[in-house]
Design a protein around this motif. Structure first.
Motif, PDB file in Angstrom:
ATOM      1  N   ILE A  81      -2.160  15.052  -7.848  1.00 48.47           N
ATOM      2  CA  ILE A  81      -3.078  16.406  -7.370  1.00 48.47           C
ATOM      3  C   ILE A  81      -2.959  16.510  -5.795  1.00 48.47           C
ATOM      4  O   ILE A  81      -3.166  15.791  -4.850  1.00 48.47           O
ATOM      5  CB  ILE A  81      -4.589  16.104  -7.609  1.00 48.47           C
ATOM      6  N   ILE A  82      -2.548  17.726  -5.618  1.00 51.72           N
ATOM      7  CA  ILE A  82      -2.278  18.008  -4.022  1.00 51.72           C
ATOM      8  C   ILE A  82      -3.420  19.031  -3.650  1.00 51.72           C
ATOM      9  O   ILE A  82      -3.631  20.287  -4.294  1.00 51.72           O
ATOM     10  CB  ILE A  82      -1.139  18.567  -3.856  1.00 51.72           C
ATOM     11  N   THR A  83      -4.521  18.761  -2.945  1.00 54.00           N
ATOM     12  CA  THR A  83      -5.463  19.554  -2.406  1.00 54.00           C
ATOM     13  C   THR A  83      -4.998  20.322  -1.172  1.00 54.00           C
ATOM     14  O   THR A  83      -4.008  20.173  -0.568  1.00 54.00           O
ATOM     15  CB  THR A  83      -6.703  18.932  -1.876  1.00 54.00           C
ATOM     16  N   ARG A  84      -5.552  21.842  -0.879  1.00 51.36           N
ATOM     17  CA  ARG A  84      -5.179  22.428   0.290  1.00 51.36           C
ATOM     18  C   ARG A  84      -5.467  21.883   1.406  1.00 51.36           C
ATOM     19  O   ARG A  84      -6.507  21.190   1.819  1.00 51.36           O
ATOM     20  CB  ARG A  84      -6.064  23.929  -0.247  1.00 51.36           C
ATOM     21  N   THR A  86      -0.258  25.385 -10.562  1.00 52.12           N
ATOM     22  CA  THR A  86      -0.731  26.072  -9.332  1.00 52.12           C
ATOM     23  C   THR A  86      -2.133  26.373  -9.245  1.00 52.12           C
ATOM     24  O   THR A  86      -2.916  26.561 -10.533  1.00 52.12           O
ATOM     25  CB  THR A  86       0.045  27.417  -8.947  1.00 52.12           C
ATOM     26  N   ALA A  87      -2.942  26.755  -8.074  1.00 51.65           N
ATOM     27  CA  ALA A  87      -4.231  27.274  -7.854  1.00 51.65           C
ATOM     28  C   ALA A  87      -4.508  28.387  -8.777  1.00 51.65           C
ATOM     29  O   ALA A  87      -5.418  28.474  -9.610  1.00 51.65           O
ATOM     30  CB  ALA A  87      -4.468  27.500  -6.504  1.00 51.65           C
ATOM     31  N   PHE A 124      -2.897  10.383  -8.598  1.00 50.55           N
ATOM     32  CA  PHE A 124      -2.602  10.504  -7.162  1.00 50.55           C
ATOM     33  C   PHE A 124      -3.583  11.596  -6.550  1.00 50.55           C
ATOM     34  O   PHE A 124      -3.317  12.650  -7.171  1.00 50.55           O
ATOM     35  CB  PHE A 124      -1.458  10.553  -6.679  1.00 50.55           C
ATOM     36  N   VAL A 125      -4.247  11.478  -5.476  1.00 47.58           N
ATOM     37  CA  VAL A 125      -4.855  12.634  -4.857  1.00 47.58           C
ATOM     38  C   VAL A 125      -4.355  12.564  -3.408  1.00 47.58           C
ATOM     39  O   VAL A 125      -4.305  11.612  -2.675  1.00 47.58           O
ATOM     40  CB  VAL A 125      -6.350  12.478  -4.782  1.00 47.58           C
ATOM     41  N   ASP A 126      -3.390  13.701  -3.009  1.00 46.13           N
ATOM     42  CA  ASP A 126      -2.853  13.839  -1.866  1.00 46.13           C
ATOM     43  C   ASP A 126      -1.873  12.361  -1.408  1.00 46.13           C
ATOM     44  O   ASP A 126      -2.140  11.981  -0.471  1.00 46.13           O
ATOM     45  CB  ASP A 126      -3.810  13.809  -0.666  1.00 46.13           C
ATOM     46  N   GLN A 127      -1.267  11.889  -2.710  1.00 44.58           N
ATOM     47  CA  GLN A 127      -0.502  10.714  -2.325  1.00 44.58           C
ATOM     48  C   GLN A 127      -1.322   9.450  -2.438  1.00 44.58           C
ATOM     49  O   GLN A 127      -0.490   8.132  -2.477  1.00 44.58           O
ATOM     50  CB  GLN A 127       0.454  10.765  -1.087  1.00 44.58           C
ATOM     51  N   GLU A 158      -4.450  22.984  -4.701  1.00 45.12           N
ATOM     52  CA  GLU A 158      -3.192  23.749  -4.244  1.00 45.12           C
ATOM     53  C   GLU A 158      -2.258  23.757  -5.505  1.00 45.12           C
ATOM     54  O   GLU A 158      -1.672  24.723  -5.957  1.00 45.12           O
ATOM     55  CB  GLU A 158      -2.624  23.258  -2.983  1.00 45.12           C
ATOM     56  N   ARG A 159      -2.314  22.511  -6.013  1.00 44.25           N
ATOM     57  CA  ARG A 159      -1.085  22.500  -7.133  1.00 44.25           C
ATOM     58  C   ARG A 159      -1.296  21.056  -7.914  1.00 44.25           C
ATOM     59  O   ARG A 159      -1.737  20.070  -7.271  1.00 44.25           O
ATOM     60  CB  ARG A 159       0.263  22.152  -6.300  1.00 44.25           C
TER      61      ARG A 159
END
Length: 765
Positions: free
Chosen positions: A158-161, A60-61, A114-117, A134-135
């Motif tokens: 990679i999931i950004t906020r 997590t962040a 992947f960044v945000d899918q 974010e995660r």
């Protein structure tokens, strides 16, 4: 193949069942704090981590902030079993000990980032920045039936906020650090984000950015060089995300990203006397050690990159299904001018200019209807590239232009069916069709080699997963997955085609290895995960075995039979007939007392070359001889069967101990010890090659420890945090598999940061 760890798995399984049964009834002494549930989207739907039937690590962040991570290479600590090489132009990632080596400019990755899918064209651009995350979800093993692009080794999500509508907010963070070897070597880092609702419950914007100026951790000791240091970076990046709630069922997320990146490269470190550093006056050559972190070149090599991308993700909760349409265009321009020899006034050149573009489209349908859930979609990508090469290897100059293009489309689908309250079965399949094209114009000595060719690859992948929900707090699972990775062309190999009339054997060999075949893999995994002790303990454990056919592997260096042109083939990709890896992974987090938390993560992998009959012979290596045969010094092929795939350590673990408590007034204090341990290397190249003048490498055949420490002072009401931290307290050098340099008593390894002290201050509003 029998697993030596089978008894451990059985014993651990029984222990967990017993523990969870006890935890369900023992509620007499509840502790006030519990571990928060971890939510993931690994299977394209939001799930609790313990319900996902694959090996997965989540950071997590807060986890990222806790270890003071500024680049993705720092995150290896949170995901044992992952090896990242973060070069801007030639980044690579290895998982479970398998994947391309450090130089894989034009090859597909086993682990897709992947960044945000959205799948990334070149992962070096991603690993160069780490802001407003974010995660992070690391999915181990093949992941092709849930994602647009095939991911045979795993997926690095990679999931950004994202923007929200709750009001104006954000944070700003500044860091300053110094490297231990010199007070003149320092890094400054500024980053932050702001969230702004533009139209109530309709439109919101989030902008995040980072500026980093890092002098590097390597001292340049050549007085002729205009550069004092090496190993640093200059980073400027900004990302804007706009969220539009079109109506109650429809949403559009648009993201624009820009990065201006520079990395200063010192490719190798040395231990021993360096030829050429003594000059011509009789002065002795300089003696250096890996831990000195010194560079001797007459200039600091550098790689520059410029990244622009824009993406749109439209989602619709339609009456018949959830519909997602994703489109992205990304351009990555970069140029390198690396100093590949350590001694002064070298004429060796390694300059490559690359221009990558990627355009992707994905249409996806998904839903959960009663006990049945499904994901299905169509995917298309177009990835053209242009390259200009100016390479001098062993005084041989290779110049040329190269253009290529990969185009592919795929259809994929996955269905899960919960056929009883306790059991769920998942099955998936995908079809890939990929065309890759190369147009090369390579000038070698006074000759020209032209290549104009196309390759086609088609494959059907599949997946089966079975989950058993033993209780609300314990899940067992098993998975079998099949996937593939496309083949391609080696960019520099065609240079020897021009030698057809003079050295037909070498030219014929060049034609043989100019193309590498596609790679297929099948993976088996069983595991369990869950929570216990009233959610004070969270755990996961798995065992895996994965087999690769025609594994894409880097060619050995120093091939005597190829003479002066041998360097053209170093690290070019070829196929090993069969490679396998097997091992275990675990992750445990425990709140064992008020204010105390401990986490232990670990991975063991045993990547092995089972069959590689076309392996080239390294210099000084003799082929395996049959009775009555005579050794041939310039033998081309030396089979390598039953040996370790690479020199990575087999065991990697990370242990963290954290404490947090009220200090004075509204201030809290938090302290954390972070210990990463690696076992000794899986092999030692020098020991195996039996070179007569090989230097002693015993000191590098030992386990490695990396210890970090931090203490924070936090005022929650004002949103202020001040942190003091130190990385690599013992000033450990992490070289694990050094090689011999130029037939001397000198070792060649990689540069690693030493001890670093830092201060970070942040304000959240």
């Amino acid at each position: 193949m029998p697993h030596p760890i089978k008894p451990l798995v059985c014993a651990a399984s029984l222990a967990v069942v017993s523990l969870c049964s006890h935890a369900q009834t023992d509620t007499e002494n509840p502790v006030p704090t519990v571990l928060e549930e971890v939510m993931v989207t690994a299977q394209k739907r939001e799930q609790i981590l313990q319900d996902v039937p694959i090996s997965i690590s989540v950071a997590t962040a807060q986890d990222i902030a806790d270890i003071n991570a500024f680049t993705f290479a720092d995150l290896e600590q949170l995901t044992p079993g992952v090896s990242l090489f973060g070069g801007l132009q030639s980044a690579s990632i290895r998982l479970r000990g398998v994947g391309p080596g450090y130089f894989a400019v034009n090859s597909p990755q086993s682990v897709v980032v992947f960044v945000d899918q959205f799948a990334q064209a070149q992962i070096g651009t991603v690993f160069s920045t780490l802001v407003d995350i974010e995660r992070l979800e690391l999915l181990r093993g093949p992941q092709g039936t849930l994602y647009g692009i095939n991911a045979p080794g795993g997926a690095y999500n990679i999931i950004t906020r994202s923007p929200d509508f709750e009001g104006v907010g954000g944070y700003v963070e500044g860091s300053y650090s110094q490297y231990d070897k010199s007070s003149e070597l320092a890094a400054q880092d500024m980053r932050g984000a702001v969230n702004v609702p533009l139209v109530d419950d309709k439109l919101a914007l989030r902008v995040a950015g980072v500026y980093r100026d890092d002098d590097g951790f390597i001292k340049n000791v050549n007085p002729a060089s205009p550069d004092d240091s090496n190993g640093g970076s200059d980073t400027k990046a900004v990302r804007g995300k706009l969220r539009w709630l079109i109506n109650d069922t429809m949403q559009l997320d648009t993201t624009a990203n820009y990065q201006d990146l520079t990395q200063y490269i010192s490719s190798f470190a040395y231990q021993g006397e360096l030829p050429g550093t003594g000059g011509t006056t009789g002065t002795p050559a300089i003696y250096t050690q890996f831990k000195d972190r010194e560079d001797f070149g007459d200039y600091a090599g550098r790689v520059d990159g410029d990244v622009k991308d824009i993406s749109a993700h439209w989602s619709w909760e339609a009456p018949f299904s959830n519909v997602d349409f994703l489109a992205m265009h990304q351009q990555f321009k970069n140029s390198s001018n690396e100093n590949r020899k350590p001694f002064p006034n070298s004429n060796e050149v390694f300059a490559i200019d690359l221009d990558y573009k990627i355009t992707t489209y994905e249409l996806r349908f998904s839903d959960q209807v009663g006990d049945i859930g499904y994901v299905t979609g169509l995917y298309y990508f177009d990835r053209p590239s242009d390259g200009v090469f100016n390479v001098v290897l062993s005084d041989i100059e290779v110049l040329g232009d190269s253009t290529g293009e990969d185009t592919g489309h795929a259809a994929y689908g996955n269905v899960s069916y919960r056929f009883t309250e306790k059991w769920e079965l998942g099955a998936g399949a995908r079809y890939d069709s990929i065309e890759t094209e190369l147009n090369n114009d390579i000038r070698f000595v006074d000759f020209v080699a032209l290549v104009d060719d196309k390759l086609d690859f088609n494959h059907v992948s599949w997946s089966l997963k079975l989950s058993h929900y033993y209780s609300d707090n314990l899940t067992f699972y098993g998975a079998v997955d099949n996937a593939f990775k496309q083949g391609g062309f080696n960019p520099l190999g065609p240079a020897v085609f021009a030698l057809e009339g003079f050295f037909p054997e070498i030219a014929a060999f060049g034609r043989e290895v100019a193309i590498y075949d596609d790679e297929t893999t099948i993976s088996y995994e069983i595991g369990f995960k869950g929570a216990a002790l009233d959610n004070h303990l969270r755990y996961a454990f798995d065992v895996f075995y994965q087999e690769f056919q025609d594994h894409q592997i880097g060619m050995p260096g120093g091939v005597t039979a190829l003479g002066q042109v041998a360097d053209l083939f170093n690290n070019q990709l070829v196929n090993a007939d069969k490679v396998y890896t097997q091992g275990v992974e675990f992750d445990v987090t425990y709140l064992f007392a008020d204010h105390w938390e401990a986490a232990l993560r670990g991975a063991y992998s045993d990547p092995t070359i089972d069959d590689w009959n076309t392996r080239l012979c390294e210099g000084g290596e003799e082929p395996s001889l049959q009775p009555g045969q005579t050794a041939i010094p310039d033998q081309l092929y030396c089979p390598k069967n039953g040996a370790a795939l690479n020199g990575l350590p087999r065991w990697e673990t990370n242990f963290q101990l954290a404490y947090e408590h009220a200090l004075v007034a509204d201030w809290d204090v938090a302290a954390r010890v972070n210990w990463t341990w690696q076992s000794k290397p899986a092999r030692q190249i020098l020991a195996e090659s039996q070179k007569p003048n090989a230097p002693d490498v015993s000191e590098f055949n030992e386990p490695k420890s990396l210890v970090d420490f931090s203490v924070s002072f936090i005022e929650q009401g004002m949103g202020v945090e001040v942190k003091l931290w130190v990385k690599n307290i013992a000033d450990e050098d992490l070289n694990i598999d050094p090689k011999q340099f130029l037939n001397t008593q000198t070792l060649e390894g990689l540069q690693y940061p030493g001890r670093e002290y830092g201060l970070t201050a942040s304000y959240t509003f």
